[in-house]
Scaffold this motif. Structure first.
Motif, PDB file in Angstrom:
ATOM      1  N   ALA A 146      17.474  -2.776  -7.076  1.00 46.57           N
ATOM      2  CA  ALA A 146      16.561  -2.318  -6.025  1.00 46.57           C
ATOM      3  C   ALA A 146      16.962  -0.953  -5.503  1.00 46.57           C
ATOM      4  O   ALA A 146      16.127  -0.213  -4.962  1.00 46.57           O
ATOM      5  CB  ALA A 146      16.542  -3.337  -4.883  1.00 46.57           C
ATOM      6  N   ASP A 147      18.225  -0.592  -5.665  1.00 47.37           N
ATOM      7  CA  ASP A 147      18.722   0.703  -5.207  1.00 47.37           C
ATOM      8  C   ASP A 147      17.925   1.859  -5.804  1.00 47.37           C
ATOM      9  O   ASP A 147      17.801   2.917  -5.182  1.00 47.37           O
ATOM     10  CB  ASP A 147      20.202   0.826  -5.589  1.00 47.37           C
ATOM     11  N   ALA A 148      17.380   1.665  -7.012  1.00 48.14           N
ATOM     12  CA  ALA A 148      16.707   2.758  -7.707  1.00 48.14           C
ATOM     13  C   ALA A 148      15.255   2.938  -7.309  1.00 48.14           C
ATOM     14  O   ALA A 148      14.617   3.912  -7.714  1.00 48.14           O
ATOM     15  CB  ALA A 148      16.796   2.537  -9.221  1.00 48.14           C
ATOM     16  N   VAL A 149      14.698   2.018  -6.515  1.00 45.04           N
ATOM     17  CA  VAL A 149      13.286   2.106  -6.139  1.00 45.04           C
ATOM     18  C   VAL A 149      12.998   3.383  -5.354  1.00 45.04           C
ATOM     19  O   VAL A 149      11.917   3.969  -5.469  1.00 45.04           O
ATOM     20  CB  VAL A 149      12.864   0.874  -5.317  1.00 45.04           C
ATOM     21  N   THR A 150      13.941   3.847  -4.566  1.00 43.69           N
ATOM     22  CA  THR A 150      13.725   5.027  -3.722  1.00 43.69           C
ATOM     23  C   THR A 150      13.441   6.279  -4.542  1.00 43.69           C
ATOM     24  O   THR A 150      12.896   7.241  -4.002  1.00 43.69           O
ATOM     25  CB  THR A 150      14.942   5.274  -2.822  1.00 43.69           C
ATOM     26  N   GLY A 151      13.808   6.278  -5.824  1.00 40.83           N
ATOM     27  CA  GLY A 151      13.561   7.446  -6.651  1.00 40.83           C
ATOM     28  C   GLY A 151      12.243   7.401  -7.380  1.00 40.83           C
ATOM     29  O   GLY A 151      11.972   8.258  -8.227  1.00 40.83           O
ATOM     30  N   LEU A 152      11.395   6.410  -7.063  1.00 42.35           N
ATOM     31  CA  LEU A 152      10.134   6.224  -7.769  1.00 42.35           C
ATOM     32  C   LEU A 152       8.943   6.429  -6.837  1.00 42.35           C
ATOM     33  O   LEU A 152       9.070   6.346  -5.612  1.00 42.35           O
ATOM     34  CB  LEU A 152      10.089   4.815  -8.365  1.00 42.35           C
ATOM     35  N   SER A 153       7.773   6.665  -7.422  1.00 46.20           N
ATOM     36  CA  SER A 153       6.554   6.859  -6.636  1.00 46.20           C
ATOM     37  C   SER A 153       5.371   6.297  -7.416  1.00 46.20           C
ATOM     38  O   SER A 153       5.477   5.966  -8.590  1.00 46.20           O
ATOM     39  CB  SER A 153       6.329   8.349  -6.348  1.00 46.20           C
ATOM     40  N   GLY A 154       4.235   6.198  -6.738  1.00 42.27           N
ATOM     41  CA  GLY A 154       3.027   5.718  -7.385  1.00 42.27           C
ATOM     42  C   GLY A 154       2.484   4.463  -6.730  1.00 42.27           C
ATOM     43  O   GLY A 154       3.172   3.789  -5.953  1.00 42.27           O
ATOM     44  N   PRO A 155       1.245   4.113  -7.034  1.00 43.00           N
ATOM     45  CA  PRO A 155       0.594   2.964  -6.395  1.00 43.00           C
ATOM     46  C   PRO A 155       1.239   1.621  -6.729  1.00 43.00           C
ATOM     47  O   PRO A 155       0.985   0.639  -6.029  1.00 43.00           O
ATOM     48  CB  PRO A 155      -0.852   3.033  -6.934  1.00 43.00           C
ATOM     49  N   GLY A 156       2.037   1.556  -7.779  1.00 43.95           N
ATOM     50  CA  GLY A 156       2.667   0.287  -8.138  1.00 43.95           C
ATOM     51  C   GLY A 156       4.042   0.073  -7.550  1.00 43.95           C
ATOM     52  O   GLY A 156       4.652  -0.990  -7.748  1.00 43.95           O
ATOM     53  N   VAL A 157       4.542   1.051  -6.796  1.00 40.11           N
ATOM     54  CA  VAL A 157       5.916   0.948  -6.290  1.00 40.11           C
ATOM     55  C   VAL A 157       6.079  -0.217  -5.314  1.00 40.11           C
ATOM     56  O   VAL A 157       7.094  -0.926  -5.354  1.00 40.11           O
ATOM     57  CB  VAL A 157       6.326   2.275  -5.601  1.00 40.11           C
ATOM     58  N   ASP A 158       5.102  -0.430  -4.435  1.00 36.92           N
ATOM     59  CA  ASP A 158       5.234  -1.521  -3.465  1.00 36.92           C
ATOM     60  C   ASP A 158       5.309  -2.875  -4.156  1.00 36.92           C
ATOM     61  O   ASP A 158       6.066  -3.764  -3.738  1.00 36.92           O
ATOM     62  CB  ASP A 158       4.051  -1.500  -2.486  1.00 36.92           C
ATOM     63  N   VAL A 159       4.537  -3.046  -5.220  1.00 36.28           N
ATOM     64  CA  VAL A 159       4.572  -4.309  -5.970  1.00 36.28           C
ATOM     65  C   VAL A 159       5.948  -4.487  -6.599  1.00 36.28           C
ATOM     66  O   VAL A 159       6.547  -5.568  -6.530  1.00 36.28           O
ATOM     67  CB  VAL A 159       3.479  -4.320  -7.068  1.00 36.28           C
ATOM     68  N   LEU A 160       6.448  -3.436  -7.221  1.00 36.31           N
ATOM     69  CA  LEU A 160       7.768  -3.496  -7.855  1.00 36.31           C
ATOM     70  C   LEU A 160       8.858  -3.778  -6.835  1.00 36.31           C
ATOM     71  O   LEU A 160       9.741  -4.608  -7.052  1.00 36.31           O
ATOM     72  CB  LEU A 160       8.051  -2.194  -8.592  1.00 36.31           C
ATOM     73  N   ALA A 161       8.787  -3.084  -5.690  1.00 34.94           N
ATOM     74  CA  ALA A 161       9.800  -3.280  -4.652  1.00 34.94           C
ATOM     75  C   ALA A 161       9.801  -4.712  -4.151  1.00 34.94           C
ATOM     76  O   ALA A 161      10.870  -5.312  -3.908  1.00 34.94           O
ATOM     77  CB  ALA A 161       9.564  -2.309  -3.500  1.00 34.94           C
ATOM     78  N   ALA A 162       8.626  -5.297  -3.996  1.00 31.56           N
ATOM     79  CA  ALA A 162       8.545  -6.690  -3.537  1.00 31.56           C
ATOM     80  C   ALA A 162       9.180  -7.624  -4.545  1.00 31.56           C
ATOM     81  O   ALA A 162       9.851  -8.585  -4.164  1.00 31.56           O
ATOM     82  CB  ALA A 162       7.082  -7.060  -3.281  1.00 31.56           C
ATOM     83  N   ARG A 163       8.969  -7.376  -5.798  1.00 34.24           N
ATOM     84  CA  ARG A 163       9.556  -8.219  -6.827  1.00 34.24           C
ATOM     85  C   ARG A 163      11.079  -8.120  -6.864  1.00 34.24           C
ATOM     86  O   ARG A 163      11.777  -9.063  -7.228  1.00 34.24           O
ATOM     87  CB  ARG A 163       8.986  -7.847  -8.203  1.00 34.24           C
ATOM     88  N   LEU A 164      11.577  -6.948  -6.465  1.00 37.49           N
ATOM     89  CA  LEU A 164      13.023  -6.743  -6.433  1.00 37.49           C
ATOM     90  C   LEU A 164      13.639  -7.170  -5.108  1.00 37.49           C
ATOM     91  O   LEU A 164      14.860  -7.134  -4.940  1.00 37.49           O
ATOM     92  CB  LEU A 164      13.369  -5.274  -6.689  1.00 37.49           C
ATOM     93  N   GLY A 165      12.802  -7.537  -4.165  1.00 37.58           N
ATOM     94  CA  GLY A 165      13.303  -7.983  -2.870  1.00 37.58           C
ATOM     95  C   GLY A 165      13.785  -6.868  -1.984  1.00 37.58           C
ATOM     96  O   GLY A 165      14.594  -7.082  -1.073  1.00 37.58           O
TER      97      GLY A 165
END
Length: 292
Positions: free
Chosen positions: A272-291
């Motif tokens: 989940a640490d790497a989510v902050t380096g990403l962008s786009g409409p799918g980021v929130d979905v990905l972040a939720a899956r990673l908790g």
């Protein structure tokens, strides 16, 4: 190959894709017959204990052919000619360890850094380094005994065997094992490459030491991570399009998640640490899956 991290199941080589590439019907028969007698944990241990000898004799050949065909098909459909020039020859002597700093430096890092935390919960730098070489050269019976404890137990056992080694001793061991052996050498070194690359970043990110991963290695690891069950990427990226903005790699369909290839690989592996380096409409979905 590490403990559970934000919903990520450990990456032990014993749970590698070749186990899952065997006949689904055969595994279903074994587990159904024993299911009423075994707990969930016992079923998992039984699967590992029975699967390893079969994998070593049959699975590597059969599973390897299936997955390599998928990789080649993926290269044709997802890569431009320019991207294909980044692919590096795959062999047992390919730098599958990814030449991380603890392998290439002439002296170990400062002592305090060896005890620093990593992205692998409960593991220090020294533990992650030990883990990356803890499966090398294990004979089939030794590997089966270790994996009988389940993936997390097997990983912990490997680290425990090297826990008393000093940084200098670990560096010496790593240099002896730069060429992966045994299960980690499977699929042309892709097991060791992908595992080593991810764990390298598990160490570098908390220490604040970013680096540019060679594009050829990164693309190969990204392609491999999509299919390797121990990484568990499929459930995390399902229904999303991943776009590596620095190397032109992409996979999937659906809302986009864009960013550096290294960050995409890390989220595929459950970091989940790497989510902050990403962008786009799918980021929130990905972040939720990673908790996160």
């Amino acid at each position: 190959m590490v403990p559970r991290i934000a919903g990520w199941t450990s990456m032990a080589p014993g749970r590698f894709a070749v186990v899952h590439a065997l006949s689904a019907t055969s595994w279903a028969t074994v587990l159904t017959t024993a299911g009423h007698l075994l707990s969930a944990g016992a079923r998992e241990r039984l699967t590992f204990a029975l699967g390893v000898p079969v994998v070593l004799v049959v699975g590597i050949g059969v599973g390897g052919a299936i997955l390599l065909r998928r990789f080649r098909r993926g290269d044709r459909t997802r890569s431009t000619p320019e991207e294909r020039t980044w692919r590096e020859p795959m062999s047992r002597r390919w730098p599958a360890r990814n030449a991380p700093t603890w392998r290439s430096s002439s002296t170990p890092s400062p002592p305090a850094e060896w005890d620093a935390p990593t992205l692998c919960t409960g593991w220090r730098v020294r533990d992650v380094v030990a883990h990356t070489i803890s499966y090398d050269g294990l004979r089939p019976l030794a590997l089966a005994r270790r994996l009988a404890a389940g993936p997390t137990g097997a990983n912990e056992a490997g680290v425990a065997e090297l826990r008393d080694r000093t940084p200098c001793e670990l560096v010496a061991l790593v240099r002896e094992r730069l060429t992966p052996r045994g299960l980690t050498a499977g699929f042309g070194g892709r097991i060791a490459l992908t595992d080593g690359l991810i764990h390298h970043q598990d160490i570098r990110r908390p220490l604040g030491r970013p680096r540019a991963v060679p594009a050829g290695r990164l693309v190969t690891a990204l392609e491999f991570a999509r299919f390797a069950p121990p990484i568990g990427a499929r459930s995390r990226i399902r229904g999303l399009t991943l776009l590596a903005t620095d190397i032109g790699w992409r996979t999937g369909t659906g809302p986009a998640v864009a960013g550096p290839g290294e960050a995409l690989l890390m989220v595929m592996a459950g970091r989940a640490d790497a989510v902050t380096g990403l962008s786009g409409p799918g980021v929130d979905v990905l972040a939720a899956r990673l908790g996160s």
